[in-house]
Design a protein around this motif. Sequence first.
Motif, mmCIF file in Angstrom:
data_model
loop_
_atom_site.group_PDB
_atom_site.id
_atom_site.type_symbol
_atom_site.label_atom_id
_atom_site.label_comp_id
_atom_site.label_asym_id
_atom_site.label_seq_id
_atom_site.Cartn_x
_atom_site.Cartn_y
_atom_site.Cartn_z
ATOM 1 N N LEU A 86 26.649 42.487 64.578
ATOM 2 C CA LEU A 86 27.289 43.130 63.438
ATOM 3 C C LEU A 86 27.287 42.260 62.185
ATOM 4 O O LEU A 86 27.920 42.592 61.207
ATOM 5 C CB LEU A 86 28.720 43.497 63.807
ATOM 6 C CG LEU A 86 28.828 44.428 65.011
ATOM 7 C CD1 LEU A 86 30.268 44.566 65.430
ATOM 8 C CD2 LEU A 86 28.229 45.768 64.691
ATOM 9 N N TYR A 87 26.559 41.158 62.226
ATOM 10 C CA TYR A 87 26.567 40.228 61.110
ATOM 11 C C TYR A 87 25.302 40.391 60.269
ATOM 12 O O TYR A 87 24.245 40.763 60.766
ATOM 13 C CB TYR A 87 26.666 38.792 61.620
ATOM 14 C CG TYR A 87 27.879 38.579 62.485
ATOM 15 C CD1 TYR A 87 29.144 38.520 61.919
ATOM 16 C CD2 TYR A 87 27.766 38.481 63.861
ATOM 17 C CE1 TYR A 87 30.272 38.351 62.696
ATOM 18 C CE2 TYR A 87 28.886 38.308 64.655
ATOM 19 C CZ TYR A 87 30.135 38.245 64.067
ATOM 20 O OH TYR A 87 31.238 38.083 64.842
ATOM 21 N N ASN A 88 25.417 40.083 59.003
ATOM 22 C CA ASN A 88 24.255 40.092 58.116
ATOM 23 C C ASN A 88 23.486 38.783 58.189
ATOM 24 O O ASN A 88 22.289 38.745 57.939
ATOM 25 C CB ASN A 88 24.690 40.340 56.675
ATOM 26 C CG ASN A 88 25.209 41.750 56.485
ATOM 27 O OD1 ASN A 88 24.646 42.696 57.014
ATOM 28 N ND2 ASN A 88 26.287 41.879 55.737
ATOM 29 N N ALA A 89 24.199 37.706 58.504
ATOM 30 C CA ALA A 89 23.574 36.390 58.622
ATOM 31 C C ALA A 89 24.392 35.543 59.584
ATOM 32 O O ALA A 89 25.591 35.773 59.773
ATOM 33 C CB ALA A 89 23.499 35.708 57.255
ATOM 34 N N ILE A 90 23.718 34.581 60.198
ATOM 35 C CA ILE A 90 24.390 33.605 61.066
ATOM 36 C C ILE A 90 23.953 32.227 60.596
ATOM 37 O O ILE A 90 22.752 31.943 60.503
ATOM 38 C CB ILE A 90 24.026 33.815 62.545
ATOM 39 C CG1 ILE A 90 24.508 35.182 63.027
ATOM 40 C CG2 ILE A 90 24.630 32.700 63.407
ATOM 41 C CD1 ILE A 90 24.114 35.517 64.452
ATOM 42 N N LEU A 91 24.926 31.401 60.278
ATOM 43 C CA LEU A 91 24.657 30.017 59.888
ATOM 44 C C LEU A 91 24.992 29.130 61.072
ATOM 45 O O LEU A 91 26.142 29.082 61.503
ATOM 46 C CB LEU A 91 25.490 29.622 58.669
ATOM 47 C CG LEU A 91 25.233 30.425 57.396
ATOM 48 C CD1 LEU A 91 26.191 29.977 56.305
ATOM 49 C CD2 LEU A 91 23.799 30.267 56.949
ATOM 50 N N GLY A 92 23.994 28.432 61.577
ATOM 51 C CA GLY A 92 24.182 27.575 62.738
ATOM 52 C C GLY A 92 24.218 26.103 62.368
ATOM 53 O O GLY A 92 24.414 25.724 61.203
ATOM 54 N N VAL A 129 37.961 40.930 61.661
ATOM 55 C CA VAL A 129 38.604 41.955 62.485
ATOM 56 C C VAL A 129 37.713 43.187 62.576
ATOM 57 O O VAL A 129 37.546 43.770 63.649
ATOM 58 C CB VAL A 129 40.003 42.304 61.921
ATOM 59 C CG1 VAL A 129 40.580 43.533 62.595
ATOM 60 C CG2 VAL A 129 40.938 41.113 62.080
ATOM 61 N N HIS A 130 37.099 43.571 61.459
ATOM 62 C CA HIS A 130 36.192 44.722 61.455
ATOM 63 C C HIS A 130 35.035 44.494 62.437
ATOM 64 O O HIS A 130 34.692 45.389 63.217
ATOM 65 C CB HIS A 130 35.652 44.968 60.049
ATOM 66 C CG HIS A 130 34.578 46.006 59.984
ATOM 67 N ND1 HIS A 130 34.845 47.347 60.105
ATOM 68 C CD2 HIS A 130 33.234 45.885 59.834
ATOM 69 C CE1 HIS A 130 33.704 48.021 60.037
ATOM 70 N NE2 HIS A 130 32.719 47.152 59.867
ATOM 71 N N CYS A 131 34.436 43.303 62.416
ATOM 72 C CA CYS A 131 33.318 43.007 63.313
ATOM 73 C C CYS A 131 33.756 43.032 64.774
ATOM 74 O O CYS A 131 33.048 43.549 65.633
ATOM 75 C CB CYS A 131 32.700 41.651 62.969
ATOM 76 S SG CYS A 131 31.717 41.683 61.455
ATOM 77 N N VAL A 132 34.920 42.472 65.061
ATOM 78 C CA VAL A 132 35.421 42.464 66.435
ATOM 79 C C VAL A 132 35.702 43.883 66.913
ATOM 80 O O VAL A 132 35.370 44.246 68.042
ATOM 81 C CB VAL A 132 36.681 41.577 66.560
ATOM 82 C CG1 VAL A 132 37.362 41.765 67.891
ATOM 83 C CG2 VAL A 132 36.313 40.122 66.342
ATOM 84 N N GLU A 133 36.304 44.715 66.051
ATOM 85 C CA GLU A 133 36.576 46.107 66.435
ATOM 86 C C GLU A 133 35.276 46.861 66.707
ATOM 87 O O GLU A 133 35.166 47.586 67.689
ATOM 88 C CB GLU A 133 37.365 46.815 65.327
ATOM 89 C CG GLU A 133 38.808 46.372 65.245
ATOM 90 C CD GLU A 133 39.530 46.951 64.035
ATOM 91 O OE1 GLU A 133 38.861 47.490 63.110
ATOM 92 O OE2 GLU A 133 40.769 46.847 64.015
ATOM 93 N N GLU A 137 33.951 48.445 70.292
ATOM 94 C CA GLU A 137 33.510 49.838 70.446
ATOM 95 C C GLU A 137 32.138 49.906 71.106
ATOM 96 O O GLU A 137 31.903 50.720 72.001
ATOM 97 C CB GLU A 137 33.455 50.533 69.081
ATOM 98 C CG GLU A 137 34.801 50.784 68.460
ATOM 99 C CD GLU A 137 34.697 51.245 67.011
ATOM 100 O OE1 GLU A 137 33.563 51.475 66.518
ATOM 101 O OE2 GLU A 137 35.753 51.360 66.363
ATOM 102 N N VAL A 138 31.215 49.038 70.674
ATOM 103 C CA VAL A 138 29.863 49.037 71.230
ATOM 104 C C VAL A 138 29.895 48.654 72.709
ATOM 105 O O VAL A 138 29.270 49.302 73.545
ATOM 106 C CB VAL A 138 28.952 48.072 70.436
ATOM 107 C CG1 VAL A 138 27.633 47.845 71.139
ATOM 108 C CG2 VAL A 138 28.731 48.607 69.035
ATOM 109 N N VAL A 139 30.661 47.610 73.045
ATOM 110 C CA VAL A 139 30.742 47.167 74.431
ATOM 111 C C VAL A 139 31.426 48.213 75.301
ATOM 112 O O VAL A 139 30.984 48.506 76.410
ATOM 113 C CB VAL A 139 31.478 45.805 74.528
ATOM 114 C CG1 VAL A 139 31.795 45.443 75.957
ATOM 115 C CG2 VAL A 139 30.643 44.726 73.872
#
Length: 192
Positions: A86-92, A129-133, A137-139
Amino acid sequence: MTPTICNIAVGRTLVDGGAGLNLLSPEVFRRMQIGERKLTPSALLCGVTDGKTVPLGQIELPITFGGRDNFRPENITFDVAHFDLLYNAILGRPALAKFMATVHYANNTLKLLGPAGVISIKADVKGSVHCVERLYEVVATASSDDVEHPEPSTHPSTKQRLSPDSCALTKTICLGDDTEKTVTIGAELGDK
C-alpha cells in the motif's frame, strides 16, 4: 512519511530500516514524467512479495527531507517495481545510510543532520493507520477465501499455559558463597 522525491511530495512512504533496497512504485514514477528510457537494468527482487518481482529498472533520483529553513537533499538509487503493497515508496538501509539518518520507532520519528541542525520528521500517523486498515482488509479478504473451515470439535480446546514444566531438565546452583541465594538453570548449562 512524505519526502520530496524528484520535486514531488510522495505520501505513504515507508521508512524500513530492515529493507535492503529502496523501492518506488511505477505509478509514482509515471507521475514524475521522467520516461522509462532513463531506467537502467535491474536484477530480480526476492523477498519483497511472494515469489520474485521483476522490476522495470533502477534510477537515481533526488530526495529531500526537511523544510524551507533546514533541508537536506541526497541522490538515492531506487528500484522501480510493482510490489503489491500500500506504499508509494519504501526507503531502506541504503537511503538511511546515505542520509546518516536514525529512526526512532518508539517516537515514530526520523532524525538526520541538516545544514542548520537536526531535522526531525514525525511519522504521518493518519497515513499509517490508513495503510494498516487497508492491509487488514486485504489480508482478511484473502484469508477468508483461502482457508478451509474445520468442523467443530466435540472436545473443548484447552489453552496451553506457559509455566515451568516439572519434568524439565534443570539444576539449582548457589550464587557465590551464600547457600541461601540460588538460581535454577538448564541442566545442560555450566555452573559459571
